[in-house]
Design a protein around this motif. Structure first.
Motif, PDB file in Angstrom:
ATOM      1  N   ASP A 186       7.971  13.764  11.517  1.00 24.15           N
ATOM      2  CA  ASP A 186       8.133  12.528  11.593  1.00 24.15           C
ATOM      3  C   ASP A 186       8.075  12.020  13.229  1.00 24.15           C
ATOM      4  O   ASP A 186       7.387  11.003  13.334  1.00 24.15           O
ATOM      5  N   LYS A 236       3.134  12.556   4.926  1.00 21.99           N
ATOM      6  CA  LYS A 236       3.994  11.570   5.392  1.00 21.99           C
ATOM      7  C   LYS A 236       5.523  11.638   4.880  1.00 21.99           C
ATOM      8  O   LYS A 236       6.267  11.235   5.503  1.00 21.99           O
ATOM      9  N   ARG A 237       5.431  12.408   3.822  1.00 26.35           N
ATOM     10  CA  ARG A 237       6.921  12.417   3.119  1.00 26.35           C
ATOM     11  C   ARG A 237       7.259  13.805   3.289  1.00 26.35           C
ATOM     12  O   ARG A 237       6.756  14.564   3.429  1.00 26.35           O
ATOM     13  N   LYS A 253       0.775   7.515  16.298  1.00 34.11           N
ATOM     14  CA  LYS A 253       0.355   6.411  16.088  1.00 34.11           C
ATOM     15  C   LYS A 253       0.874   5.368  17.046  1.00 34.11           C
ATOM     16  O   LYS A 253       0.234   4.473  17.241  1.00 34.11           O
ATOM     17  N   ARG A 287       7.589  20.516   7.039  1.00 31.51           N
ATOM     18  CA  ARG A 287       6.523  19.397   6.071  1.00 31.51           C
ATOM     19  C   ARG A 287       5.248  20.323   5.955  1.00 31.51           C
ATOM     20  O   ARG A 287       4.722  20.838   6.832  1.00 31.51           O
ATOM     21  N   GLU A 340      -5.904   7.675   8.048  1.00 30.72           N
ATOM     22  CA  GLU A 340      -4.681   7.931   7.210  1.00 30.72           C
ATOM     23  C   GLU A 340      -4.886   7.284   5.672  1.00 30.72           C
ATOM     24  O   GLU A 340      -5.678   6.441   5.753  1.00 30.72           O
ATOM     25  N   ILE A 357       4.104  12.333  14.023  1.00 36.53           N
ATOM     26  CA  ILE A 357       3.629  11.098  13.329  1.00 36.53           C
ATOM     27  C   ILE A 357       3.779   9.664  14.245  1.00 36.53           C
ATOM     28  O   ILE A 357       2.886   9.274  14.667  1.00 36.53           O
ATOM     29  N   ILE A 398      -1.648  11.486   6.870  1.00 31.11           N
ATOM     30  CA  ILE A 398      -2.272  10.921   8.325  1.00 31.11           C
ATOM     31  C   ILE A 398      -3.083  12.089   8.853  1.00 31.11           C
ATOM     32  O   ILE A 398      -2.692  13.327   8.947  1.00 31.11           O
ATOM     33  N   SER A 419      -0.611   8.612   1.712  1.00 25.98           N
ATOM     34  CA  SER A 419       0.261   9.942   1.735  1.00 25.98           C
ATOM     35  C   SER A 419      -0.027  10.847   2.779  1.00 25.98           C
ATOM     36  O   SER A 419       0.917  11.570   3.160  1.00 25.98           O
TER      37      SER A 419
END
Length: 323
Positions: A175, A214-215, A182, A271, A191, A178, A196, A194
């Motif tokens: 996270d 992303k999750r 960004k 992740r 992206e 990301i 990126i 779901s």
């Protein structure tokens, strides 16, 4: 001979498989992965093919008696599967229809799910080697899935770093990555809902793209149908853009980094992500890993990430317009 040999310096295992020296180079006239060869079905879309020269196998031989108290050996227990992307000998990932790509993702998922259920499989890795530059001897488009009886050292290192970061910051490191990519913006490639894609700040390959979920999901088996579609789409777009950089088949090693198969919950700090290791630094120029990179693991990138990211981003956009 096929066995695992323990490296006490790195606390890791080396896979030894002398039979792989017998792997053939691709015949000039026919291909065993094409329909009509007698080795694959006459009619298939995506096909699982058991590796003819596996470095890991279900019933491995006993290790040679060459070890000692420091030098441990183990059976090379595991599985090595080949995933044929298409019956078309020339259809690489960007050439597949979106529907066909989604079937490939489903086969990746089902293969991963089947292999991780074996308690002797500690880690399942989905990957693809593409191009002669990375040692491919069978050019018919395909990827592979290995089930290891140990967790590979790079993955083990990632897991430890991510867990340490979570304990210190109470945040998933991905996270944070990301958010930083960004915020800066220049290294982001594209992206969707779901995933990126970006060339990370620290990559050691000029076009070493990462695709990150992303999750908080750590394996392909955790994805919804829509997330699997998004994964297939973003992989196709990234690879399609790579092919347009030098107007040629872009060689790479692509690896899906997922959780170990030990039943533990890694979702808080790890992740699912895909890493690309493309060796080109010019149309016909290779980035070799020489003494510093190989002997010291001292990564060196010969090109500025922000510049290569802009090149790849533009080529991805060009590919998507023509798709």
């Amino acid at each position: 001979m096929a066995e695992l040999r323990y490296n006490p310096l790195l606390k890791d295992w080396t896979m030894v498989a002398s039979s792989r020296q017998k792997r053939p180079n691709m015949p000039k006239t026919d291909c065993p992965f094409c329909p009509g060869s007698g080795k694959v079905p006459e009619d298939y879309e995506v096909h699982i093919y058991h590796n003819d020269f596996p470095v890991l196998s279900e019933n491995p031989p006993e290790p040679d008696e060459v070890g000692g108290s420091l030098y441990k050996t183990r059976k090379s227990k595991g599985r090595c599967e080949v995933i044929l992307y298409s019956p078309d000998h020339h259809a690489t990932i960007p050439d597949l229809t979106r529907k066909h790509m989604h079937k490939l993702v489903n086969v990746w998922e089902k293969t991963y799910q089947a292999l991780e259920q074996d308690p002797e499989h500690a880690y399942v890795m989905i990957f693809e080697n593409r191009g002669e530059e990375v040692g491919v001897t069978m050019p018919h488009p395909h990827g592979q899935v290995y089930a290891y009886p140990f967790i590979p050292l790079k993955v083990k290192t990632e897991l430890a770093s991510c867990e340490e970061y979570f304990e210190e910051h109470q945040e998933n490191m991905f996270d944070a990555m990301i958010a930083e990519e960004k915020r800066f913006g220049e290294r982001v490639l594209l992206e969707n809902d779901s995933f990126i894609a970006f060339i990370p700040f620290f990559t050691d390959y000029p076009f070493g793209a990462h695709i990150v979920a992303k999750r908080n999901k750590t394996a392909i088996t955790e994805f919804t149908t829509e997330e699997k579609r998004d994964l297939g789409d973003i992989i196709q777009n990234v690879v399609g853009g790579m092919d347009k950089i030098y107007d040629r088949l872009f060689p790479y090693m692509m690896v899906m980094h997922q959780r170990p198969s030990d039943g533990k919950n890694y979702n808080d700090f790890y992740r699912f992500h895909v890493e690309f290791y493309p060796p080109l630094r010019g149309k016909d120029r290779i980035k070799y890993n020489a003494s510093s990179e190989t002997g010291g693991w001292a990564a060196a990138n010969p090109m500025r990430v922000e510049e290569t990211a802009q090149i790849l981003k533009e080529k991805i956009e060009e590919f998507m317009k023509n798709d």
